[in-house]
Design a protein around this motif. Structure first.
Motif, short mmCIF file in Angstrom:
data_model
loop_
_atom_site.label_atom_id
_atom_site.label_comp_id
_atom_site.label_asym_id
_atom_site.label_seq_id
_atom_site.Cartn_x
_atom_site.Cartn_y
_atom_site.Cartn_z
N LEU A 16 0.80 -1.21 0.00
CA LEU A 16 0.00 0.00 0.00
C LEU A 16 0.84 1.26 0.00
O LEU A 16 0.39 2.29 -0.47
CB LEU A 16 -0.91 0.03 1.23
CG LEU A 16 -2.02 -0.99 1.27
CD1 LEU A 16 -2.73 -0.92 2.60
CD2 LEU A 16 -2.99 -0.77 0.15
N ARG A 101 -4.19 2.00 -4.05
CA ARG A 101 -4.89 3.22 -3.60
C ARG A 101 -6.00 3.58 -4.58
O ARG A 101 -5.90 3.36 -5.77
CB ARG A 101 -3.90 4.38 -3.53
CG ARG A 101 -2.81 4.21 -2.51
CD ARG A 101 -1.88 5.41 -2.50
NE ARG A 101 -1.32 5.71 -3.80
CZ ARG A 101 -0.13 5.28 -4.22
NH1 ARG A 101 0.60 4.53 -3.44
NH2 ARG A 101 0.32 5.61 -5.41
N GLU A 102 -7.05 4.14 -4.02
CA GLU A 102 -8.15 4.69 -4.79
C GLU A 102 -8.86 3.67 -5.68
O GLU A 102 -9.44 4.03 -6.70
CB GLU A 102 -7.66 5.88 -5.63
CG GLU A 102 -7.06 6.98 -4.77
CD GLU A 102 -6.38 8.07 -5.59
OE1 GLU A 102 -6.51 8.07 -6.82
OE2 GLU A 102 -5.70 8.89 -4.98
#
Length: 188
Positions: A16, A101-102
Motif C-alpha cells: 500500500l 490506492r483509490e
C-alpha cells in the motif's frame, strides 16, 4: 473460487505504501531508440525479501497452483491458478495480495510488469472479491492464456518489477523457472 490465504500486515503495508521517485529510464533523442534500464530497488522495493518468500508449485494432478509465498505458511503475495474451461481452453487466474490506492470493487485498470531490462508487459486487471483470513476483500485479479509471453519472461528472469496503479514493488525470480515449468505442465 479462491483458497483462503493468510495475509501478513507487513505485506499490506509494503504493497500500500507509496514508493519514492519513479523508475529510471533512458531518454531518447529524435531518431535514436531509447533502451529501457532496469528499475532500481529503491523505486521498486523487494516485496518478499523480509519474509523469505519463494516460488512454490502446488500442483497435485487435480488442480494446479503456483505461488510466491512464505514456505510452510499461507502467506502469499502472488498466486496463479489453472482454470480449465468447458470449451477445452485453459487460462491462468492471477491474484496479487495488495490493495491499490483509490480502487474500489469492480474497478478495471491497467498495470505493468517488467522482467529485468525487458519491455514492460501491460496487463488489464480488475478488483474482484477474495476471501482472506475470513474477510471478504477485493484484490487485483487478472486472467492470461497459459501461453502468454509473461510466463517465459518470469521463468528466465532474475527480478520482476510491478507497477500496480502507482504501487511499485519487485519480486525475485530465483526458483521461478522450475516452479513455472511444472505448473504449466499441469495446466494444459
Amino acid at each position: 473460487m479462491l483458497k483462503k490465504y493468510t495475509l501478513s500486515a507487513a505485506l499490506v503495508i509494503l504493497a500500500l505504501g507509496a514508493s519514492p521517485g519513479s523508475a529510471t529510464q533512458s531518454g531518447s533523442i529524435v531518431g535514436e531508440t531509447a533502451k529501457p534500464t532496469i528499475p532500481s530497488r529503491e523505486d521498486y522495493p523487494d516485496a518478499g525479501q523480509a519474509f523469505g518468500m519463494v516460488w512454490h508449485n502446488d500442483s497435485d494432478g487435480r488442480s494446479a497452483l503456483l505461488s510466491f509465498m512464505v514456505p510452510e505458511t499461507d502467506n502469499r503475495l502472488w498466486t496463479m491458478r489453472c482454470e480449465k474451461l468447458e470449451n477445452g481452453s485453459v487460462r491462468i487466474g492471477h491474484m496479487i495480495i495488495a490493495t491499490p490506492r483509490e480502487m474500489v470493487p469492480d474497478d478495471q485498470f491497467g498495470f505493468t510488469i517488467r522482467v529485468d531490462d525487458g519491455a514492460s508487459i501491460g496487463i488489464l486487471a480488475r478488483m474482484l472479491p477474495a476471501q482472506i483470513e475470513g474477510e471478504d476483500l477485493t484484490m487485483p485479479q487478472f486472467y492470461l492464456p497459459n501461453n502468454h509471453s509473461l510466463f517465459p519472461a518470469l521463468a528466465r528472469g532474475n527480478r520482476a518489477f510491478v507497477n500496480l496503479n502507482g504501487n511499485k514493488f519487485s519480486v525475485h525470480l530465483k526458483g521461478s523457472g522450475d516452479a513455472l515449468v511444472s505448473f504449466l505442465r499441469a495446466c494444459r
